[in-house]
Design a protein around this motif. Structure first.
Motif, PDB file in Angstrom:
ATOM      1  N   GLY A 306       0.904  -1.256  -0.050  1.00  0.00           N
ATOM      2  CA  GLY A 306      -0.026   0.030  -0.057  1.00  0.00           C
ATOM      3  C   GLY A 306       0.951   1.441  -0.075  1.00  0.00           C
ATOM      4  O   GLY A 306       1.837   1.211   0.055  1.00  0.00           O
ATOM      5  N   ALA A 307      -0.115   2.628  -0.021  1.00  0.00           N
ATOM      6  CA  ALA A 307       0.732   3.837   0.133  1.00  0.00           C
ATOM      7  C   ALA A 307       1.395   4.054   1.248  1.00  0.00           C
ATOM      8  O   ALA A 307       2.518   4.439   1.186  1.00  0.00           O
ATOM      9  N   LYS A 308       1.095   3.226   2.304  1.00  0.00           N
ATOM     10  CA  LYS A 308       1.848   3.491   3.700  1.00  0.00           C
ATOM     11  C   LYS A 308       2.257   1.922   4.002  1.00  0.00           C
ATOM     12  O   LYS A 308       1.448   1.112   4.321  1.00  0.00           O
ATOM     13  N   MET A 309       3.567   1.892   4.355  1.00  0.00           N
ATOM     14  CA  MET A 309       3.806   0.470   4.718  1.00  0.00           C
ATOM     15  C   MET A 309       3.607   0.117   6.063  1.00  0.00           C
ATOM     16  O   MET A 309       3.392   1.095   7.038  1.00  0.00           O
ATOM     17  N   GLU A 310       3.670  -1.008   6.497  1.00  0.00           N
ATOM     18  CA  GLU A 310       3.176  -1.584   7.840  1.00  0.00           C
ATOM     19  C   GLU A 310       4.321  -2.114   8.555  1.00  0.00           C
ATOM     20  O   GLU A 310       5.164  -2.602   7.949  1.00  0.00           O
ATOM     21  N   LEU A 311       4.439  -2.221   9.717  1.00  0.00           N
ATOM     22  CA  LEU A 311       5.389  -2.780  10.374  1.00  0.00           C
ATOM     23  C   LEU A 311       5.203  -4.381  10.505  1.00  0.00           C
ATOM     24  O   LEU A 311       4.344  -5.026  10.580  1.00  0.00           O
ATOM     25  N   LEU A 312       6.735  -4.979   9.897  1.00  0.00           N
ATOM     26  CA  LEU A 312       6.734  -6.159   9.848  1.00  0.00           C
ATOM     27  C   LEU A 312       7.504  -6.660  11.329  1.00  0.00           C
ATOM     28  O   LEU A 312       6.994  -7.829  11.621  1.00  0.00           O
ATOM     29  N   GLY A 313       8.316  -5.943  11.878  1.00  0.00           N
ATOM     30  CA  GLY A 313       8.729  -6.268  13.109  1.00  0.00           C
ATOM     31  C   GLY A 313      10.097  -5.603  13.583  1.00  0.00           C
ATOM     32  O   GLY A 313      10.266  -4.684  12.756  1.00  0.00           O
ATOM     33  N   TYR A 314      10.504  -5.933  14.739  1.00  0.00           N
ATOM     34  CA  TYR A 314      11.624  -5.107  15.340  1.00  0.00           C
ATOM     35  C   TYR A 314      12.596  -6.112  16.124  1.00  0.00           C
ATOM     36  O   TYR A 314      12.031  -7.109  16.665  1.00  0.00           O
ATOM     37  N   LEU A 315      13.670  -5.954  16.270  1.00  0.00           N
ATOM     38  CA  LEU A 315      14.843  -6.651  16.888  1.00  0.00           C
ATOM     39  C   LEU A 315      15.729  -6.249  17.613  1.00  0.00           C
ATOM     40  O   LEU A 315      16.503  -5.368  17.094  1.00  0.00           O
ATOM     41  N   PHE A 316      16.120  -6.485  18.872  1.00  0.00           N
ATOM     42  CA  PHE A 316      17.230  -5.950  19.713  1.00  0.00           C
ATOM     43  C   PHE A 316      18.141  -7.171  19.710  1.00  0.00           C
ATOM     44  O   PHE A 316      17.767  -8.176  19.996  1.00  0.00           O
ATOM     45  N   ARG A 317      19.323  -6.694  19.779  1.00  0.00           N
ATOM     46  CA  ARG A 317      20.270  -7.847  19.760  1.00  0.00           C
ATOM     47  C   ARG A 317      21.612  -7.332  20.655  1.00  0.00           C
ATOM     48  O   ARG A 317      22.079  -6.389  20.425  1.00  0.00           O
ATOM     49  N   VAL A 318      22.003  -8.232  21.744  1.00  0.00           N
ATOM     50  CA  VAL A 318      22.887  -7.746  22.682  1.00  0.00           C
ATOM     51  C   VAL A 318      23.970  -8.984  22.805  1.00  0.00           C
ATOM     52  O   VAL A 318      23.544 -10.059  22.731  1.00  0.00           O
ATOM     53  N   GLY A 319      25.258  -8.761  22.976  1.00  0.00           N
ATOM     54  CA  GLY A 319      26.136  -9.982  23.290  1.00  0.00           C
ATOM     55  C   GLY A 319      27.487  -9.163  23.194  1.00  0.00           C
ATOM     56  O   GLY A 319      27.759  -8.145  23.514  1.00  0.00           O
ATOM     57  N   SER A 320      28.313 -10.431  22.926  1.00  0.00           N
ATOM     58  CA  SER A 320      29.838  -9.786  22.898  1.00  0.00           C
ATOM     59  C   SER A 320      30.802 -10.671  22.317  1.00  0.00           C
ATOM     60  O   SER A 320      30.345 -12.091  22.073  1.00  0.00           O
TER      61      SER A 320
END
Length: 365
Positions: A306-320
């Motif tokens: 559509g004219a306005k995209m929608e959220l597919l997802g988000y992700l946080f990544r932490v580590g070392s």
């Protein structure tokens, strides 16, 4: 390293490097093992997606005129879909790259041949697994398992700007061979792909350094036997990274955004998309041989026709990461990360969480 994580690699490889290239001869070999797995909350067909990858690559340099790279990987992926396990294992495609210094330190020519040693003609029951691992949001080490092979060629050039800065540009064209993705299915003929790149880098302030790049990609229509066509919109990738001293440590801040434009009219148009990634890494020496590298990354993806995209997802990544110099010729890296976030499905937020662990060793002669 596999070629699947190509957003950042494409942004920087072959743009600025020629300006500082030094004559050298030698062999570098890399291999390791990486495992990553994601558990998904209720609301999706997938309950868990896992992947195990063993990358293998060898680089042989012949002075400042020629470098040959060979890279492939063995991977095993599986997914739990409604209590049924879908899995796949085997080699991915093998890349053979030649980098030729036409004008050493100024102009290089790249030629890449992709040998179809990966998966082709798979069963239709495996398709959901291939789609799940290809999601940019999750960023699997190996998102693609095979194709019909192909050839790409291009050039990159770089020049000094002032005393310390450098600018570079490059362009390439890729031809993909026809193949049959599904067993007893129709033949797919990939469209040709043109990619243009521009980059800039240099120091500023006290001990600070900046790298930036812009990549534009356009792909022709993919033709499917019987007259069906699939199209993907042009893509623009912007990348930037800054490193700065922080006491005894070195802090790196980076980000990249890939925007996929609206595809042309066809039978199977790929919807628009936008992937944004922001991250930070802190390199802290523990002793002359060991360096600890804690990291943080945020990834966000939008999609939709559509004219306005929608959220597919988000992700946080932490580590070392823990880097350790094993000898004058060998370096090892241990990696431990944990990711958490959410996917959007039919108006519901579905949780994602899971680890990524790995080990890599590099040997140079």
């Amino acid at each position: 390293m596999t070629r699947r994580r190509e957003y950042l690699l494409v942004a920087m490889i072959g743009i600025i490097a020629p300006c500082g290239a030094a004559a050298q001869t030698g062999t570098t070999a890399r291999t390791g093992a990486f495992f990553e797995s994601y558990s998904l909350g209720s609301g999706l067909g997938f309950r868990r997606i896992s992947e195990f990858t063993i990358p293998i690559s060898v680089t042989q340099r012949f002075g400042d005129r020629l470098a040959i790279d060979v890279g492939t990987a063995f991977t095993r992926a599986s997914a739990d879909v409604g209590g049924t396990t879908i899995d796949h294992s085997g080699l991915v495609d093998t890349d053979l790259r030649a980098t030729i210094g036409v004008i050493p330190g100024r102009l290089v020519f790249n030629l890449v041949g992709t040998i179809p040693t990966g998966a082709t003609a798979v069963t239709d029951t495996t398709v959901p697994l291939f789609g799940a691992t290809a999601t940019d949001l999750l960023g699997f080490t190996t998102p693609n398992f095979g194709s019909g092979g192909g050839v790409s060629a291009g050039f990159a050039s770089a020049f000094k700007m002032g005393t310390d800065w450098a600018i570079g540009a490059g362009a390439s064209y890729r031809y993909g061979a026809s193949y049959t993705p599904l067993r007893d299915g129709k033949t797919l003929t990939p469209g040709g792909e043109i990619r243009a790149r521009f980059g800039i880098e240099g120091p500023f302030g006290r001990g600070k350094y900046f790298r930036g790049a812009l990549v534009y990609t356009t792909t022709g229509d993919n033709s499917i036997e019987g007259g069906t066509q699939s199209t993907i919109g042009d893509r623009i990738l912007a990348y930037g990274a800054t490193s700065l001293p922080l006491g005894r440590s070195q802090l790196s801040l980076y980000g990249w955004e890939m925007r996929r434009m609206r595809a042309g009219a066809s039978t199977l148009p790929v919807p628009r998309g936008n992937v944004l990634t922001l991250g930070a890494r802190l390199e802290r020496p523990l002793n002359p041989k060991a360096t600890l590298v804690p990291l943080f990354e945020f990834r966000h993806e939008l999609t939709g026709p559509g004219a306005k995209m929608e959220l597919l997802g988000y992700l946080f990544r932490v580590g070392s990461d823990l880097r350790y110099r094993l000898s004058d010729r060998a370096t090892g890296v241990l990696q431990a990360q944990f990711a958490f976030g959410a996917l959007q499905s039919a108006g519901k937020r579905v949780s994602i969480l899971g680890p990524r662990i790995g080990a890599l060793i590099e040997w140079t002669r």
